[in-house]
Design an enzyme around this catalytic site. Structure first.
Site, PDB file in Angstrom:
ATOM      1  N   LYS A  83       0.855  -1.187   0.000  1.00 13.64           N
ATOM      2  CA  LYS A  83       0.000   0.000   0.000  1.00 13.64           C
ATOM      3  C   LYS A  83       0.895   1.242   0.000  1.00 13.64           C
ATOM      4  O   LYS A  83       1.780   1.373   0.851  1.00 13.64           O
ATOM      5  CB  LYS A  83      -0.848  -0.056   1.274  1.00 13.64           C
TER       6      LYS A  83
HETATM    7  O1  G3P Z   1      -7.766   1.521   5.467  1.00 18.43           O
HETATM    8  C1  G3P Z   1      -7.896   2.866   5.584  1.00 18.43           C
HETATM    9  C2  G3P Z   1      -9.268   3.379   5.934  1.00 18.43           C
HETATM   10  O2  G3P Z   1     -10.247   2.425   5.814  1.00 18.43           O
HETATM   11  C3  G3P Z   1      -9.322   4.294   7.104  1.00 18.43           C
HETATM   12  O3  G3P Z   1     -10.598   4.450   7.661  1.00 18.43           O
HETATM   13  O4  G3P Z   1     -12.154   5.242   9.423  1.00 18.43           O
HETATM   14  O5  G3P Z   1      -9.690   5.719   9.624  1.00 18.43           O
HETATM   15  O6  G3P Z   1     -11.070   6.900   7.936  1.00 18.43           O
HETATM   16  P1  G3P Z   1     -10.890   5.655   8.717  1.00 18.43           P
END
Ligand code: G3P
Length: 218
Positions: A83
């Protein structure tokens, strides 16, 4: 639609993998930090449980460092996806890693133009962050829809749309309606997808009525 789980928690991955519904896993530096474990051990352990794509994120900020880290992460297991962030340097790294057949998930995508660049850089997955766009008053789902339209205009784009930053049941459903290829879902939200009040009350009634018959199947 493929379901990935967005976590680095081994116990949760083990438990949810038993459903047979999990096609892959995504992690990021925050999730690794939350797990409290070493990144390489964590990715190795996840790859033993889940045979589909497991995203492991680089932390270097220049392309040379990202490529070096990406190769190390990819060496952990054959299903690791590297990633990289959607930056100028990240897309250089994406291009170079793809040239040597390392799959790449380009993360932190917040616009259609970024998604178009990632596809041109050969990204295996593009990760638009729905929830974080909603957080600032924009429409995360509209981004998924725009990327779908753009990618579908070109037969040579094979990049899969991985809806990320999912916060609600509706995010999952709307991402599916917009044609996202994958949703990466936090374990808590994935568990909520199973629930409906009518399923619960319906089952309660069935079991009450069954009890009255005095019958047993086994
Ligand atoms: O994998 C990255 C992503 O899903 C992050 O989610 O909730 O931290 O914005 P969030």
């Amino acid at each position: 639609m493929k379901f990935f789980i967005d976590t680095a928690n081994i116990e949760e991955i083990k438990s949810l993998s038993e459903t047979g519904l999990i096609d892959g896993v995504t992690t990021n530096p925050t999730l690794i930090a939350k797990s409290g474990n070493d990144i390489k051990d964590t990715i190795r352990n996840i790859c033993k449980i889940i045979k589909g794509p497991v995203s492991a994120e680089v932390t270097a900020i220049n392309s040379t460092g990202m490529i070096e880290e990406g190769k190390i992460l990819f060496d952990i297991a054959e299903n690791v996806v590297v990633k990289v962030p959607l930056t100028f340097e990240g897309l250089i790294a994406c291009n170079k890693l793809r040239e040597i057949d390392i799959p790449v998930n380009v993360t932190l995508c917040f616009s259609s133009s970024q998604a178009l660049l990632a596809a041109k850089a050969g990204a295996t997955f593009i990760s638009p962050f729905i929830g974080r766009l909603d957080d600032i008053g924009l429409d995360g789902m509209n981004l998924i829809s725009e990327i779908r339209t753009i990618y579908d205009n070109y037969d040579n784009i094979t990049t899969e749309i991985l809806a990320a930053s999912i916060r609600t049941n509706n995010h999952v459903i709307n991402a599916a309606l917009q044609g996202a290829d994958v949703a990466t879902i936090p374990p808590k939200i994935l568990k909520e997808l199973f629930d409906h009040p009518l399923t619960k009350s319906g089952l309660d009634t069935f079991l009450d009525d069954w009890g009255k018959t005095g019958q047993k199947i086994v």
